[in-house]
Design a protein around this motif. Sequence first.
Motif, PDB file in Angstrom:
ATOM      1  N   ARG A 143     -16.481  13.450  57.560  1.00  0.00           N
ATOM      2  CA  ARG A 143     -15.661  14.577  58.299  1.00  0.00           C
ATOM      3  C   ARG A 143     -16.474  15.786  58.282  1.00  0.00           C
ATOM      4  O   ARG A 143     -16.447  16.494  59.436  1.00  0.00           O
ATOM      5  N   VAL A 144     -16.827  16.129  57.277  1.00  0.00           N
ATOM      6  CA  VAL A 144     -17.804  17.477  57.174  1.00  0.00           C
ATOM      7  C   VAL A 144     -18.885  17.524  57.790  1.00  0.00           C
ATOM      8  O   VAL A 144     -19.278  18.203  58.663  1.00  0.00           O
ATOM      9  N   LEU A 166     -17.851   3.366  54.038  1.00  0.00           N
ATOM     10  CA  LEU A 166     -16.926   3.730  53.881  1.00  0.00           C
ATOM     11  C   LEU A 166     -15.785   2.338  53.889  1.00  0.00           C
ATOM     12  O   LEU A 166     -16.185   1.222  54.369  1.00  0.00           O
ATOM     13  N   ASP A 167     -14.679   2.665  53.110  1.00  0.00           N
ATOM     14  CA  ASP A 167     -13.845   1.404  53.060  1.00  0.00           C
ATOM     15  C   ASP A 167     -12.902   1.046  54.500  1.00  0.00           C
ATOM     16  O   ASP A 167     -13.093   2.070  55.438  1.00  0.00           O
ATOM     17  N   THR A 173      -9.593   5.175  60.303  1.00  0.00           N
ATOM     18  CA  THR A 173      -9.162   6.371  60.501  1.00  0.00           C
ATOM     19  C   THR A 173     -10.263   7.141  61.209  1.00  0.00           C
ATOM     20  O   THR A 173      -9.914   8.004  62.169  1.00  0.00           O
ATOM     21  N   LEU A 174     -11.519   7.089  60.690  1.00  0.00           N
ATOM     22  CA  LEU A 174     -12.696   8.190  61.408  1.00  0.00           C
ATOM     23  C   LEU A 174     -12.897   7.641  62.610  1.00  0.00           C
ATOM     24  O   LEU A 174     -13.358   8.283  63.568  1.00  0.00           O
ATOM     25  N   LEU A 178     -13.018   9.998  66.039  1.00  0.00           N
ATOM     26  CA  LEU A 178     -14.116  10.129  66.934  1.00  0.00           C
ATOM     27  C   LEU A 178     -13.619   9.883  68.086  1.00  0.00           C
ATOM     28  O   LEU A 178     -14.288  10.489  69.272  1.00  0.00           O
ATOM     29  N   LEU A 179     -12.914   8.765  68.399  1.00  0.00           N
ATOM     30  CA  LEU A 179     -12.558   8.478  69.751  1.00  0.00           C
ATOM     31  C   LEU A 179     -11.808   9.829  70.466  1.00  0.00           C
ATOM     32  O   LEU A 179     -11.694   9.949  71.579  1.00  0.00           O
ATOM     33  N   ARG A 180     -10.962  10.254  69.485  1.00  0.00           N
ATOM     34  CA  ARG A 180     -10.057  11.535  70.081  1.00  0.00           C
ATOM     35  C   ARG A 180     -10.965  12.778  70.281  1.00  0.00           C
ATOM     36  O   ARG A 180     -10.750  13.354  71.468  1.00  0.00           O
TER      37      ARG A 180
END
Length: 264
Positions: A143-144, A166-167, A173-174, A178-180
Amino acid sequence: MSAEIVIANASKVFGSGSGAVAALQDISATVPEGQFLCLLGPSGCGKSTLLNAVAGFTPLTEGAITLGGAPIVEPGPERGMVFQEYALFPWMNVEDNVRFGLDIKGVDRSEAAVTVDRIVAKLGLSDFRKRYPKDLSGGMRQRVAIARILALDPPVMLMDEPFGALDALTRRTLQDELLRIWAESRKTIVFVTHSIEEAIYLADRILVMTYRPGRIKRDLVVEIPRPRDTASGAFNALKRELAALVMEEQKRFTDAELHGAAVD
């Protein structure tokens, strides 16, 4: 400047003579401004090589790549790159990492602070802004890394397997985050992945690449409406179609591994 990317007859050879390795061969594609494009294929198909050429990190042997009609010959601020390895400065806390590019550009400190506040809030990092990378989970670190690019607001985002380590839950979630962000900004995104499901879930369009030398095996528009249900019949039918294409190239990769190393 338009954020349209045009790849024209792109080829890349590493080395020379008997040790030469053809990573890309005669790739041509146009990525319209605002499109979410995924490059899909097994290791060794040149996905990352092509992405690095678009980033300006890797010069082509033949052909050309343009952004908004201007040749890409070096890295530039209009193209933000997100790596799988997070690429954060361990001695900087979250807000300093996010602000880094703005400081390099010489953005006024108060203006940069406003931008950082907005971006860290957008990505759910407000409560972690004084934390250092070592204190964050893999998902938070990514995210950072994304926040640092968004702070610079480039019209193009280039992403090299950013969620690969990532799990499954954090990855989804990410992906949704990203789509948002993409839906709000309509940036041009070129996203490298090995995951067929990830490519279908995210992309407007998927380029399936062949094993070395990398060529375009299939150029496919994903017509499934968003938000996409990974359990739907349309999703799984496309997943089976792409799996067959990718497995053909995976077999070529596996066979070739017996005779030498791959280039990705």
